[in-house]
Design an enzyme around this catalytic site. Structure first.
Site, PDB file in Angstrom:
ATOM      1  N   SER A 119       0.814  -1.213   0.000  1.00  0.00           N
ATOM      2  CA  SER A 119       0.000   0.000   0.000  1.00  0.00           C
ATOM      3  C   SER A 119       0.849   1.265   0.000  1.00  0.00           C
ATOM      4  CB  SER A 119      -0.938   0.003   1.218  1.00  0.00           C
ATOM      5  OG  SER A 119      -0.204   0.160   2.403  1.00  0.00           O
ATOM      6  N   LYS A 156       0.755   4.074   6.687  1.00  0.00           N
ATOM      7  CA  LYS A 156       0.126   5.032   5.780  1.00  0.00           C
ATOM      8  C   LYS A 156       0.695   6.430   6.014  1.00  0.00           C
ATOM      9  CE  LYS A 156      -3.153   2.364   3.954  1.00  0.00           C
ATOM     10  NZ  LYS A 156      -2.530   1.120   4.479  1.00  0.00           N
TER      11      LYS A 156
END
Lengths: 197, 197
Positions: A119, A156
């Site tokens: 990600s 993230k």
DNA sequence: CTTGCGAGTGAACGAACGTTCACTATAGTG
DNA sequence: CACTATAGTGAACGTTCGTTCACTCGCAAG
């Protein structure tokens, strides 16, 4: 030759560096006799005083020396690739530093994690990479954080607008995450390390 | 409680670790008196014997101790992000290692370079990243190498088929390089480091 | 109650340590 | 030449080190 004694001194520094790296301690003067090729402890004493003046060692306590990063930092830092690459023959001291000191500010609060998932791949963080995570710092927009959102841990980008916190991936295949119930910041990613072979 | 003395011992180990990391040397017994809260050097002596048995220190020479990686390795290695992230309350010893020892096998032959250019960006090597380069190893196909080809230094994948050496970028905007006149391998990229903030 | 064990105290000891002093040799400078 | 600085030798000194011994205290087992 202009500096006939520069060579032996560099050689002695190198031997001292090797000793410290191998044994994780300073040699005693009596050990330095063999290490440096002296036969008098006074020669060792004066040589160590020069090393102290040159910043290779420092006095840790009376009658005790400790190595500085200049001495035991294991890695030499050179310029950029395009800026040139000194030949092995030159071998001049550019700068020497320890990776630990270079990367880690607060060792007691720093952890390493292996990344799984892609990600953050557009930020150059690949699966299998290792991230250095520091707990407890101040989180700012744009930081890469390790976070537990609604019970699951991820890496993230951190983004806070007003009171809304968004965790944004660096991969268009994923959607930004807005925590519904809980958000725990496990730490800020200070560095990414990828090791080959 | 089953182990009423485990806590003070862990605390003392922590103090010793902090001292070694800060001062880059072992404290003397007289310093350990204050460090550990003992009033007898014999208590220190026996505690150090336990630490030696537990592998936190080792005898460097008679009457001299040296820390092991178990003690002074600064970074704790945890599992993958998805595999879970221990809470700060647990704080159990998983494994501890030094970044230097983890990343560098031959310190005397290892250098750091800052990357400029984006020719390896698909391999996750971005401009501004730092590469750890080790000189003198055996180059194999697929290695990332720092090479001087026809007078200019670059980072590329190394590929050798027969006698033809090709240096392949990890970016479709660039073409593979086949050295015309000269090729010097400056070293093999052992690790990539990206540091934030 | 006694025994034994683990953990700590306090004093003592010899060895090794870092430091200092006096001296030598060599090379460069005016 | 005399003068100075640098690098090293060798011996001596007082301190501090790691180690050892004898002892105490508390606690758990037999």
């Amino acid at each position: 030759m202009i500096m006939p004694y520069a060579k032996p001194q560099q050689d002695r520094i190198q031997r001292l560096r090797a000793f410290c790296l191998e044994h994780k301690r300073m040699p005693a003067y009596s050990e330095m006799l063999n290490l440096f090729g002296y036969r008098s402890k006074n020669a060792v004493y004066r040589f160590m005083q020069k090393l102290e003046a040159a910043g290779y060692v420092r006095r840790a306590a009376p009658r005790k020396f400790a190595p500085t990063g200049r001495l035991t930092g294991s890695i030499r830092l050179l310029g950029t690739v395009q800026a040139g690459f000194p030949s092995p023959a030159e071998e001049e001291l550019v700068d020497v530093l320890s990776l630990d000191e270079f990367l880690v500010q607060r060792p007691e609060a720093t952890y390493m994690l292996t990344v799984s998932g892609d990600s953050m791949i557009d930020a150059g963080i690949h699966p299998g990479d290792i991230v250095l995570v520091e707990r407890g710092g101040l989180t700012r927009n744009g930081d890469i954080v390790v976070a537990q959102v609604d019970g699951e841990w991820t890496i993230k980008y951190f983004s806070k607008r007003g009171r809304i916190v968004r965790l944004e991936p660096a991969n268009k295949a994923y959607q930004p995450i807005v925590p519904r119930h809980s958000l725990v910041i496990g730490g800020i990613v200070k560095a990414v390390i990828r090791k080959y072979r």
